[in-house]
Design an enzyme around this catalytic site. Structure first.
Site, PDB file in Angstrom:
ATOM      1  N   GLU A   1       0.845  -1.198  -0.010  1.00  0.00           N
ATOM      2  CA  GLU A   1      -0.026   0.181  -0.107  1.00  0.00           C
ATOM      3  C   GLU A   1       0.918   1.225   0.025  1.00  0.00           C
ATOM      4  O   GLU A   1       0.326   2.591   0.206  1.00  0.00           O
ATOM      5  CB  GLU A   1      -0.941   0.164   1.150  1.00  0.00           C
ATOM      6  CG  GLU A   1      -1.959  -1.192   1.112  1.00  0.00           C
ATOM      7  CD  GLU A   1      -3.092  -1.394   2.141  1.00  0.00           C
ATOM      8  OE1 GLU A   1      -2.964  -0.360   3.187  1.00  0.00           O
ATOM      9  OE2 GLU A   1      -3.838  -2.075   2.219  1.00  0.00           O
TER      10      GLU A   1
ATOM     11  N   LYS B   1     -15.910  -2.222   2.552  1.00  0.00           N
ATOM     12  CA  LYS B   1     -15.086  -2.520   1.244  1.00  0.00           C
ATOM     13  C   LYS B   1     -16.289  -3.080   0.225  1.00  0.00           C
ATOM     14  O   LYS B   1     -16.811  -4.200   0.714  1.00  0.00           O
ATOM     15  CB  LYS B   1     -13.939  -3.491   1.521  1.00  0.00           C
ATOM     16  CG  LYS B   1     -12.836  -3.053   2.341  1.00  0.00           C
ATOM     17  CD  LYS B   1     -12.152  -4.055   3.018  1.00  0.00           C
ATOM     18  CE  LYS B   1     -10.782  -3.904   3.442  1.00  0.00           C
ATOM     19  NZ  LYS B   1     -10.102  -4.863   3.959  1.00  0.00           N
TER      20      LYS B   1
HETATM   21  P1  PGA Z   1      -6.682  -6.335   2.267  1.00  0.00           P
HETATM   22  O1  PGA Z   1      -5.957  -5.437   3.515  1.00  0.00           O
HETATM   23  O2  PGA Z   1      -7.176  -5.611   1.187  1.00  0.00           O
HETATM   24  O3  PGA Z   1      -5.396  -7.101   1.988  1.00  0.00           O
HETATM   25  O4  PGA Z   1      -7.651  -7.160   2.905  1.00  0.00           O
HETATM   26  C1  PGA Z   1      -6.731  -4.233   3.780  1.00  0.00           C
HETATM   27  C2  PGA Z   1      -7.228  -4.504   5.192  1.00  0.00           C
HETATM   28  O5  PGA Z   1      -7.097  -5.251   5.666  1.00  0.00           O
HETATM   29  O6  PGA Z   1      -8.167  -3.432   5.692  1.00  0.00           O
HETATM   30 ZN    ZN Z   2      -8.114  -4.429   7.811  1.00  0.00          ZN
END
Ligand code: PGA
Ligand code: ZN
Length: 416
Positions: free
Chosen positions: A206, A335
């Site tokens: 990230e 998400k």
């Molecule tokens: P991931 O990480 O997209 O690898 O799940 C982001 C998070 O855990 O917030």
């Molecule tokens: Zn997370």
């Protein structure tokens, strides 16, 4: 313009880790009107909707998305052609109905979300509105407080740091651009501090630095050093953690700093950190099914700090309802690909808002140049967004889109 869907198309594209993902196009009245790309996680929760992969080991290391692409072109398209493009909830209901599974394993959450988002974009452009305004309607937009993951560990880095994300939260500022500048300057200050100590290597998934550290707590010490050496105070820039603790949990035990501890002991460590550091938020402090650990910590610290459920809630209203019932957390990570459609995401956020829980809109560790979540954060008035370090264009693209939106939206209010 009639605003009727005349076609839906899809193709394989690559994400920020060089892994295939799906891009979907929505045609309205014969013209390409909306396009979206779907992100992908690494520390994915067990309860997330299924991302359909080809599992053909001879191609793309098994991660091809031909099945998902075909599902859009051969199944989804014929069911959506003829629909008014601005009937988002109707479109999403059709997707859910054709899929017919609780975990999206038939169509694939990637095929569903690509379609849902491309229709959302097409609806906005058909109405001649910027996406955030189309989503927000009369409520108008709210610029989110950024949570910038400047030190990466866990499943997003090859380091020895257990905690997945150390984020700066510039909350004591009057405007979004000022807050962003403070976060970016702190990122550069962290680089100098790590370089000074001979700990500067590459970056994680990230965009944050990914050093080996003597302990997890040293990550917090570096964050404070970076904030102060950038010329800011810890009253205006705080720290948020995503511990992503499911990754180091098994058989009722957390392997943290090379020690096996239980959820109460882990909670005591967080409790001490809350007293000693400018900690504002802890995400996934406990594992995705450790409901007891969550509720115990919440009962002691829930008034002092934001506690965010990511793998715990997976953006799904049933899991969130369970968390409300057991008083497990006071905020939810959002998400879209954990659930699969725009409408279900909005429903989950509404449930959170009804119970005075904060919402944090989030990227995934595998991202693309798609900036939908920036508009989504503003339009839903979520108040917070986490979309990585100000490094690598897949992360920066979202911040740049927020800068564009900030020319039209000035409202900015810190949740902290
Ligand atoms: P991931 O990480 O997209 O690898 O799940 C982001 C998070 O855990 O917030
Ligand atoms: Zn997370």
């Amino acid at each position: 313009m009639d605003g009727i869907i005349t076609g839906v198309d899809a193709r394989l594209v690559l994400d920020s880790r060089g892994v295939p993902t799906i891009e979907t196009d929505c045609y309205v009245d014969g013209i390409l009107a909306g396009r979206a790309m779907v992100p992908s996680g690494a520390s994915t929760g067990a309860h997330e909707a299924i991302e359909l992969r080809d599992n053909d080991e001879n191609m793309w290391l098994g991660k091809g998305v031909e099945k998902a692409v075909n599902n859009v072109v051969e199944i989804i398209q014929e069911n959506l052609v003829g629909m008014p493009v601005d009937e988002q909830s109707e479109i999403d209901s059709i997707l859910i109905e054709i899929d017919g599974t609780p975990n999206r394993s038939h169509l694939g959450a990637n095929a569903m979300l690509g379609t849902s988002l491309s229709c959302l974009h097409a609806g906005a452009s058909t109405h001649g509105l910027p996406l955030w305004k189309y989503i927000g309607g009369l409520a108008g937009g709210l610029m989110p407080t950024p949570m910038m993951n400047i030190l990466n560990g866990g499943a997003h880095a090859e380091s020895n740091v257990d905690i997945q994300e150390f984020m700066v939260v510039p909350h004591g500022f009057d405007t979004f651009p000022e807050a962003l500048r403070a976060g970016v300057e702190t990122y550069h200050a962290l680089k100098s501090e790590l370089k000074h100590d001979g700990r500067l290597g590459g970056v994680g998934d990230e965009g944050g630095f990914a050093p080996n550290l003597p302990s997890n707590e040293d990550g917090l010490r570096y964050m404070v050093r970076a904030i102060e050496s950038a010329g800011y105070s810890t009253d205006e820039i705080g720290i948020a953690l995503d511990v992503a603790s499911t990754e180091f949990f098994s058989e009722d035990t957390y392997q943290f700093d090379s020690q096996a501890i239980d959820s109460e002991e882990l909670g005591e460590i967080y409790g001490r950190w809350i007293d000693e550091y400018p900690l504002l938020s802890i995400e996934d402090g406990f594992a995705e099914d450790d409901w007891r650990g969550w509720s115990h910590f919440e009962s002691i610290n829930g008034k002092k700090i934001q506690t965010v459920g990511d793998d715990l809630f997976v953006t799904q209203s049933e899991r969130l309802a369970q968390g409300i019932e057991s008083n497990a957390a006071n905020a939810i990570l959002v998400k879209l690909n954990q659930v699969g459609t725009v409408t279900e995401t909005l429903e989950t956020m509404n449930l959170a808002k009804q119970h005075a829980m904060n919402c944090v809109i989030s990227h995934r560790s595998g991202e693309t140049e798609d900036t939908t979540i920036a508009d989504f954060a503003v339009g839903t008035r979520a108040g917070q967004i986490k979309t990585g370090a100000p490094c690598r264009s897949d992360r920066v693209a979202k911040y740049n889109q927020l800068l564009r939106i900030s020319e039209e939206v000035s409202e900015f209010r810190s949740p902290f």
